[in-house]
Design a protein around this motif. Sequence first.
Motif, PDB file in Angstrom:
ATOM      1  N   THR A  12       0.805  -1.221   0.000  1.00  0.00           N
ATOM      2  CA  THR A  12       0.000   0.000   0.000  1.00  0.00           C
ATOM      3  C   THR A  12       0.841   1.275   0.000  1.00  0.00           C
ATOM      4  OG1 THR A  12      -0.158  -0.112   2.411  1.00  0.00           O
ATOM      5  CG2 THR A  12      -1.960  -1.113   1.145  1.00  0.00           C
ATOM      6  N   TRP A  13       2.153   1.148  -0.008  1.00  0.00           N
ATOM      7  CA  TRP A  13       3.033   2.323   0.009  1.00  0.00           C
ATOM      8  C   TRP A  13       2.902   3.065  -1.313  1.00  0.00           C
ATOM      9  CZ3 TRP A  13       6.188   3.872   4.068  1.00  0.00           C
ATOM     10  CH2 TRP A  13       6.973   4.997   3.807  1.00  0.00           C
ATOM     11  N   THR A  14       2.709   4.397  -1.263  1.00  0.00           N
ATOM     12  CA  THR A  14       2.565   5.181  -2.486  1.00  0.00           C
ATOM     13  C   THR A  14       3.486   6.394  -2.549  1.00  0.00           C
ATOM     14  OG1 THR A  14       0.771   6.490  -1.513  1.00  0.00           O
ATOM     15  CG2 THR A  14       0.135   4.516  -2.783  1.00  0.00           C
ATOM     16  N   ASP A  15       4.192   6.708  -1.487  1.00  0.00           N
ATOM     17  CA  ASP A  15       4.998   7.926  -1.432  1.00  0.00           C
ATOM     18  C   ASP A  15       6.310   7.749  -2.202  1.00  0.00           C
ATOM     19  OD1 ASP A  15       6.413  10.241  -0.817  1.00  0.00           O
ATOM     20  OD2 ASP A  15       5.569  10.347   1.207  1.00  0.00           O
ATOM     21  N   ARG A  16       6.253   8.071  -3.468  1.00  0.00           N
ATOM     22  CA  ARG A  16       7.397   7.917  -4.368  1.00  0.00           C
ATOM     23  C   ARG A  16       8.570   8.812  -3.958  1.00  0.00           C
ATOM     24  NH1 ARG A  16       7.090   5.428  -9.064  1.00  0.00           N
ATOM     25  NH2 ARG A  16       8.791   5.646 -10.512  1.00  0.00           N
ATOM     26  N   LYS A  45       3.039  -4.158  -6.886  1.00  0.00           N
ATOM     27  CA  LYS A  45       2.547  -2.832  -6.511  1.00  0.00           C
ATOM     28  C   LYS A  45       3.174  -2.414  -5.187  1.00  0.00           C
ATOM     29  CE  LYS A  45      -1.650  -4.744  -4.440  1.00  0.00           C
ATOM     30  NZ  LYS A  45      -3.085  -4.677  -4.387  1.00  0.00           N
ATOM     31  N   GLY A  46       3.061  -1.143  -4.891  1.00  0.00           N
ATOM     32  CA  GLY A  46       3.573  -0.633  -3.628  1.00  0.00           C
ATOM     33  C   GLY A  46       5.061  -0.336  -3.650  1.00  0.00           C
ATOM     34  N   ILE A  50       7.780   0.602  -6.798  1.00  0.00           N
ATOM     35  CA  ILE A  50       8.319   1.960  -6.897  1.00  0.00           C
ATOM     36  C   ILE A  50       9.841   1.942  -6.811  1.00  0.00           C
ATOM     37  CG2 ILE A  50       8.391   4.254  -5.829  1.00  0.00           C
ATOM     38  CD1 ILE A  50       5.484   3.656  -4.819  1.00  0.00           C
TER      39      ILE A  50
END
Length: 131
Positions: A12-16, A45-46, A50
Amino acid sequence: MPPRLLITGSRTWTDRAVIRDALRAWWDSTGRDPEAILVSGKCPKGADKICEEVWAHNGLTLELHPAKWRTPDGKQDMSAGYTRNKAMVDTQPDHIIAFIMDKSGGASHCLRYAKGKGIPFTLYEDSTSTT
């Protein structure tokens, strides 16, 4: 031997930006070694995804360890993620960076196992850093 960084993180990590800055800081600490290797679990994903994109964008080497969720006879292996995490840590990376949201079970397991092996680490939880 080139420096090796293991990353683990929540799906669920999205902070690029946090990931980009963390990877850059670690790479800078190696003297920007062009042979540095990123070891990743290849989650689609997540944080894994990234990290892999950022690393590859900079032309650096990826070492991917996807979990084998299906056994040869087609059954689902619910422990595949933990098995993969141990295998990645057992490659003896120089450092681990964990990007953990909401106490992610898989990423937390990987970090605990690495800490038990004495591997230096940096932890980002919900976008904040501790070492």
